[in-house]
Scaffold this motif. Structure first.
Motif, PDB file in Angstrom:
ATOM      1  N   CYS A 158       8.993  11.002  -6.411  1.00 55.39           N
ATOM      2  CA  CYS A 158       9.258   9.602  -6.070  1.00 55.39           C
ATOM      3  C   CYS A 158       8.106   8.739  -6.566  1.00 55.39           C
ATOM      4  N   GLU A 159       8.423   7.773  -7.427  1.00 57.89           N
ATOM      5  CA  GLU A 159       7.384   6.923  -8.007  1.00 57.89           C
ATOM      6  C   GLU A 159       6.914   5.830  -7.055  1.00 57.89           C
ATOM      7  N   ASP A 160       7.689   5.557  -6.010  1.00 57.68           N
ATOM      8  CA  ASP A 160       7.296   4.507  -5.074  1.00 57.68           C
ATOM      9  C   ASP A 160       6.229   4.972  -4.095  1.00 57.68           C
ATOM     10  N   MET A 161       6.448   6.137  -3.463  1.00 55.97           N
ATOM     11  CA  MET A 161       5.535   6.581  -2.407  1.00 55.97           C
ATOM     12  C   MET A 161       5.125   8.041  -2.509  1.00 55.97           C
ATOM     13  N   GLY A 162       5.822   8.830  -3.324  1.00 58.78           N
ATOM     14  CA  GLY A 162       5.564  10.264  -3.347  1.00 58.78           C
ATOM     15  C   GLY A 162       6.175  10.945  -2.139  1.00 58.78           C
ATOM     16  N   CYS A 163       7.259  10.355  -1.602  1.00 62.90           N
ATOM     17  CA  CYS A 163       7.866  10.860  -0.362  1.00 62.90           C
ATOM     18  C   CYS A 163       8.932  11.917  -0.607  1.00 62.90           C
ATOM     19  N   ASP A 175       9.513  14.304   8.051  1.00 61.30           N
ATOM     20  CA  ASP A 175       9.147  13.136   8.858  1.00 61.30           C
ATOM     21  C   ASP A 175       8.217  12.166   8.124  1.00 61.30           C
ATOM     22  N   HIS A 176       8.237  12.178   6.799  1.00 66.79           N
ATOM     23  CA  HIS A 176       7.324  11.349   5.991  1.00 66.79           C
ATOM     24  C   HIS A 176       5.873  11.556   6.444  1.00 66.79           C
ATOM     25  N   ALA A 177       5.553  12.770   6.875  1.00 63.60           N
ATOM     26  CA  ALA A 177       4.223  13.072   7.415  1.00 63.60           C
ATOM     27  C   ALA A 177       3.170  13.159   6.317  1.00 63.60           C
ATOM     28  N   PHE A 178       3.603  13.368   5.082  1.00 57.63           N
ATOM     29  CA  PHE A 178       2.663  13.423   3.955  1.00 57.63           C
ATOM     30  C   PHE A 178       3.385  13.011   2.689  1.00 57.63           C
ATOM     31  N   PHE A 179       2.601  12.707   1.675  1.00 55.50           N
ATOM     32  CA  PHE A 179       3.132  12.289   0.384  1.00 55.50           C
ATOM     33  C   PHE A 179       2.468  13.115  -0.706  1.00 55.50           C
ATOM     34  N   VAL A 180       3.082  13.160  -1.879  1.00 56.56           N
ATOM     35  CA  VAL A 180       2.536  13.935  -2.990  1.00 56.56           C
ATOM     36  C   VAL A 180       2.269  13.025  -4.184  1.00 56.56           C
ATOM     37  N   PRO A 181       1.303  13.387  -5.039  1.00 56.56           N
ATOM     38  CA  PRO A 181       0.981  12.555  -6.193  1.00 56.56           C
ATOM     39  C   PRO A 181       1.983  12.745  -7.337  1.00 56.56           C
ATOM     40  N   LEU A 182       2.073  11.744  -8.184  1.00 55.71           N
ATOM     41  CA  LEU A 182       2.965  11.806  -9.343  1.00 55.71           C
ATOM     42  C   LEU A 182       2.581  12.927 -10.297  1.00 55.71           C
ATOM     43  N   ASN A 222       0.809  -1.214   0.000  1.00 55.59           N
ATOM     44  CA  ASN A 222       0.000   0.000   0.000  1.00 55.59           C
ATOM     45  C   ASN A 222       0.843   1.266   0.000  1.00 55.59           C
ATOM     46  N   ALA A 223       2.152   1.144   0.077  1.00 58.21           N
ATOM     47  CA  ALA A 223       3.034   2.312   0.077  1.00 58.21           C
ATOM     48  C   ALA A 223       3.194   2.803  -1.348  1.00 58.21           C
ATOM     49  N   GLN A 224       2.378   3.764  -1.720  1.00 58.11           N
ATOM     50  CA  GLN A 224       2.442   4.337  -3.054  1.00 58.11           C
ATOM     51  C   GLN A 224       1.955   5.776  -3.003  1.00 58.11           C
ATOM     52  N   PRO A 225       2.302   6.562  -4.028  1.00 57.12           N
ATOM     53  CA  PRO A 225       1.886   7.961  -4.004  1.00 57.12           C
ATOM     54  C   PRO A 225       0.364   8.069  -3.970  1.00 57.12           C
ATOM     55  N   ILE A 283      15.846  20.105   1.174  1.00 58.06           N
ATOM     56  CA  ILE A 283      14.813  20.776   1.957  1.00 58.06           C
ATOM     57  C   ILE A 283      13.870  19.741   2.546  1.00 58.06           C
ATOM     58  N   SER A 284      13.530  19.947   3.790  1.00 57.53           N
ATOM     59  CA  SER A 284      12.518  19.146   4.472  1.00 57.53           C
ATOM     60  C   SER A 284      11.252  19.997   4.461  1.00 57.53           C
ATOM     61  N   ALA A 285      10.279  19.613   3.618  1.00 55.25           N
ATOM     62  CA  ALA A 285       9.072  20.416   3.426  1.00 55.25           C
ATOM     63  C   ALA A 285       8.025  20.139   4.504  1.00 55.25           C
ATOM     64  N   LYS A 286       7.459  21.223   5.039  1.00 52.83           N
ATOM     65  CA  LYS A 286       6.349  21.119   5.990  1.00 52.83           C
ATOM     66  C   LYS A 286       5.024  21.179   5.246  1.00 52.83           C
ATOM     67  N   GLY A 287       5.008  21.928   4.144  1.00 48.60           N
ATOM     68  CA  GLY A 287       3.778  22.080   3.378  1.00 48.60           C
ATOM     69  C   GLY A 287       4.063  22.499   1.959  1.00 48.60           C
ATOM     70  N   ILE A 288       3.150  22.131   1.050  1.00 45.10           N
ATOM     71  CA  ILE A 288       3.283  22.440  -0.372  1.00 45.10           C
ATOM     72  C   ILE A 288       1.944  22.951  -0.877  1.00 45.10           C
ATOM     73  N   LEU A 289       1.983  24.005  -1.673  1.00 49.69           N
ATOM     74  CA  LEU A 289       0.799  24.609  -2.289  1.00 49.69           C
ATOM     75  C   LEU A 289       0.995  24.594  -3.791  1.00 49.69           C
ATOM     76  N   VAL A 290       0.015  24.098  -4.538  1.00 50.50           N
ATOM     77  CA  VAL A 290       0.090  24.088  -6.004  1.00 50.50           C
ATOM     78  C   VAL A 290      -0.441  25.406  -6.534  1.00 50.50           C
ATOM     79  N   LEU A 291       0.352  26.034  -7.431  1.00 55.41           N
ATOM     80  CA  LEU A 291      -0.058  27.311  -8.046  1.00 55.41           C
ATOM     81  C   LEU A 291      -0.778  27.091  -9.352  1.00 55.41           C
TER      82      LEU A 291
END
Length: 157
Positions: A71-76, A93-100, A18-21, A149-157
């Motif tokens: 990352c194609e495995d988890m979006g980490c 901290d691998h607290a969230f993942f992002v989509p491909l 189940n570890a995937q983006p 960079i260790s990202a805390k949050g990401i916003l899509v423009l």
């Protein structure tokens, strides 16, 4: 004891498969991790200059950039375009993942940056996660000094 081993193996397999983006949209306004706003975001070039002035210290950054890979495995992790090659962004901290589908999108990211040496084994790991060929992975033979960079949050423009 045998049942415990089987249960543990099943749980590990379930988590691993189940570890995937995440399979979600990355439309304008989408956020991943902490909710952030675009105020006071700087260019990648400016962020690099700010981090290099601090000489090895961790530096809070808010950067506007374009995603070049995920990352194609988890979006980490993801990379953003930089004048000196792609810059690696890890999710804090691998607290969230992002989509491909974030690849090619312009984003604002808020996090902590530092300049450090990335080992050959870690660079090869990133290359494998990015779907690179065995030849491309084996061609990585030197550690690399880079800003990560260790990202805390990401916003899509």
């Amino acid at each position: 004891m045998n049942k415990l081993t089987i249960i543990a193996a099943f749980l590990f397999l379930s988590l691993y498969t189940n570890a995937q983006p995440p399979n979600v949209a990355a439309d304008k306004g989408a956020t991943f991790g902490e909710i952030i706003n675009p105020d006071n975001a700087v260019s990648v070039e400016q962020a690099i200059a700010d981090v290099q002035k601090k000489e090895g210290e961790k530096t809070a950054v808010k950067i506007k950039g374009t995603v070049t890979s995920v990352c194609e495995d988890m979006g980490c992790w993801l990379t953003i375009k930089s004048p000196k090659g792609d810059m690696t962004i890890k999710m804090k901290d691998h607290a969230f993942f992002v989509p491909l589908v974030l690849k090619g999108k312009e984003i604002i990211l808020d996090g902590i940056a530092e300049e450090k040496i990335t080992s050959v084994s870690q660079l090869r790991h990133y290359a494998a996660d990015a779907g690179k060929s065995k030849e491309e992975i084996n061609a990585i033979t030197e550690a690399k000094k880079e800003i990560t960079i260790s990202a805390k949050g990401i916003l899509v423009l």
